[in-house]
Enzyme design. Structure first.
Site, short mmCIF file in Angstrom:
data_model
loop_
_atom_site.label_atom_id
_atom_site.label_comp_id
_atom_site.label_asym_id
_atom_site.label_seq_id
_atom_site.Cartn_x
_atom_site.Cartn_y
_atom_site.Cartn_z
N ASP A 236 36.42 49.61 43.78
CA ASP A 236 37.05 50.47 43.58
C ASP A 236 37.54 50.54 41.57
O ASP A 236 38.98 51.08 41.62
CB ASP A 236 39.09 49.46 43.72
CG ASP A 236 39.46 48.20 43.79
OD1 ASP A 236 38.21 47.59 43.04
OD2 ASP A 236 40.63 47.96 43.40
N GLU A 237 36.71 49.86 40.51
CA GLU A 237 36.76 50.32 39.67
C GLU A 237 35.82 50.22 39.15
O GLU A 237 35.00 49.45 40.00
CB GLU A 237 38.24 49.38 38.63
CG GLU A 237 37.66 47.82 39.19
CD GLU A 237 38.41 46.58 38.26
OE1 GLU A 237 39.41 46.91 37.76
OE2 GLU A 237 38.48 45.76 39.04
#
Length: 366
Positions: free
Chosen positions: A108-109
């Site tokens: 997610d990043e």
């Protein structure tokens, strides 16, 4: 103030409550409700919490029983990692529309270097805005972003306007931004380090900047040089499309607490087998074995040993892990055991920037 090193245009993109947001998107009945991904079983641990749940103090890595106590209305959802990977792949495809210099940190990043980009857009701020909009259009999920001259500042900035926002720290704003920053917001400064800094009179970036390199080395060891540099805007780590892991590990949480080392040997055998499999898959070996022990009261203890040679076999890993297990008496019953291998044969010596003040060119369009 001027910097005498090349300035980059770095974006740190961070999805908002990713696992929980995917679940709320896929199941409209969960929208607006406090949910926790994972943590539903007797021994469960929360993997992620929606923003509605966070208002009640529910956090990732929290025991499900504590989360339910904090938020009686909490809805537990079983993790669907294949689905999260699928959405993550869609998001990364958007990143690659702008640059090949993409360094994922997790599903997610990621960091993006858009100093030179495929769109020919000189504004990293506008690129970040476009990327966030495309993510929303393609997945229905929101993302936040931080934009600045290096990875460290971009990472810190991405937390500023969460959720669904972004913050740019322009070159001429870097020093003031860092000086005014609460020390707890410095990426990499955890609770223990923050408390140590408080005892030393360090509460903000300005306080940190007033400490000499020798002082920081004395109190923080190898990390001292890092703190000395980042508070001056110096963080030369490039965005690495293929990140080399610093450690490889495996761990298990048990349904029943274990109270004797004898009962733990079988568990360690299984964990060592899994670690060996992961090492063979990545063709990696290492020298430093770390045994991770989480007790029933959730306190965490690690024990490490560095060998004079690289190892990757289960037998040698297990032998060292057993030695670490018997190194000292257990403090309580145990709910989790883990083994990791670091000091890998993939690591290279890193060049350390000189500890000195630097000057900076401000003609840089963000």
């Amino acid at each position: 103030m001027d910097f005498d090193f090349p300035l980059r245009k770095i974006i740190h993109v961070d999805m908002d409550a990713f696992y929980a947001s995917v679940e709320q998107h896929d199941n409209p009945e969960l929208k607006g409700k406090p949910i926790a991904v994972g943590g539903g079983s007797k021994r469960g641990v929360v993997s992620a919490a929606s923003y509605e749940a966070r208002k009640f103090g529910v956090r990732s890595a929290m025991a499900g029983s504590i989360a339910a106590r904090n938020c009686p209305e909490l809805i537990f959802v079983k993790p669907r990692f294949d689905r999260y990977k699928e959405v993550s792949k869609q998001i990364r495809s958007i990143f690659f529309e702008y640059t090949d210099l993409v360094e994922p940190l997790s599903l997610d990043e990621a960091y993006l270097d858009v100093t030179e980009n495929k769109k020919g857009n000189p504004s990293a701020t506008l690129i970040a805005k476009e990327i966030r909009q495309k993510i929303f259009e393609k997945t229905g999920l929101t993302a936040s972003a931080g934009i600045s001259i290096n990875k460290f500042i971009a990472k810190v900035a991405s937390d500023y306007n969460k959720p669904n926002g972004q913050k740019t720290v322009n070159p001429e704003e870097v020093i003031e931004f860092l000086e005014n920053l609460d020390i707890r917001k410095f990426y990499g400064v955890g609770k223990v380090t923050a408390e140590k800094m408080y005892r030393l009179g360090i509460f903000t970036g300005k306080d940190l900047k007033e400490k000499s390199a020798d002082f920081l080395d004395q109190h923080f060891g190898k990390s001292g040089g890092h703190y000395f540099n980042v508070v001056r805007g110096i963080h030369l780590s490039a965005v690495k499309p293929h990140r080399i892991p610093k450690s490889v590990g495996a761990e298990r949480t048990f349904f029943e607490n274990l109270s004797s080392e004898i009962f733990m040997l079988e568990k360690l055998d299984n964990i060592a087998s899994e670690l060996e499999r992961r090492l063979q898959k990545s063709k990696i070996a290492g020298k430093t074995v770390t045994l991770k022990i989480k007790y029933s009261d959730f306190t965490l203890q690690t024990r490490s040993k560095t060998l004079p040679y690289f190892i990757a076999s289960k037998d040698l890993i297990l032998e060292t892990a057993k030695e670490l297990l018997y190194q000292s008496t257990l403090e309580n019953s145990v709910r989790l055991l883990g083994i990791s291998l670091a000091n890998l044969n993939t690591e290279k010596e890193k060049e350390q920037p000189k500890k000195e003040s630097v000057l900076v060119q401000l003609k840089f369009d963000f």
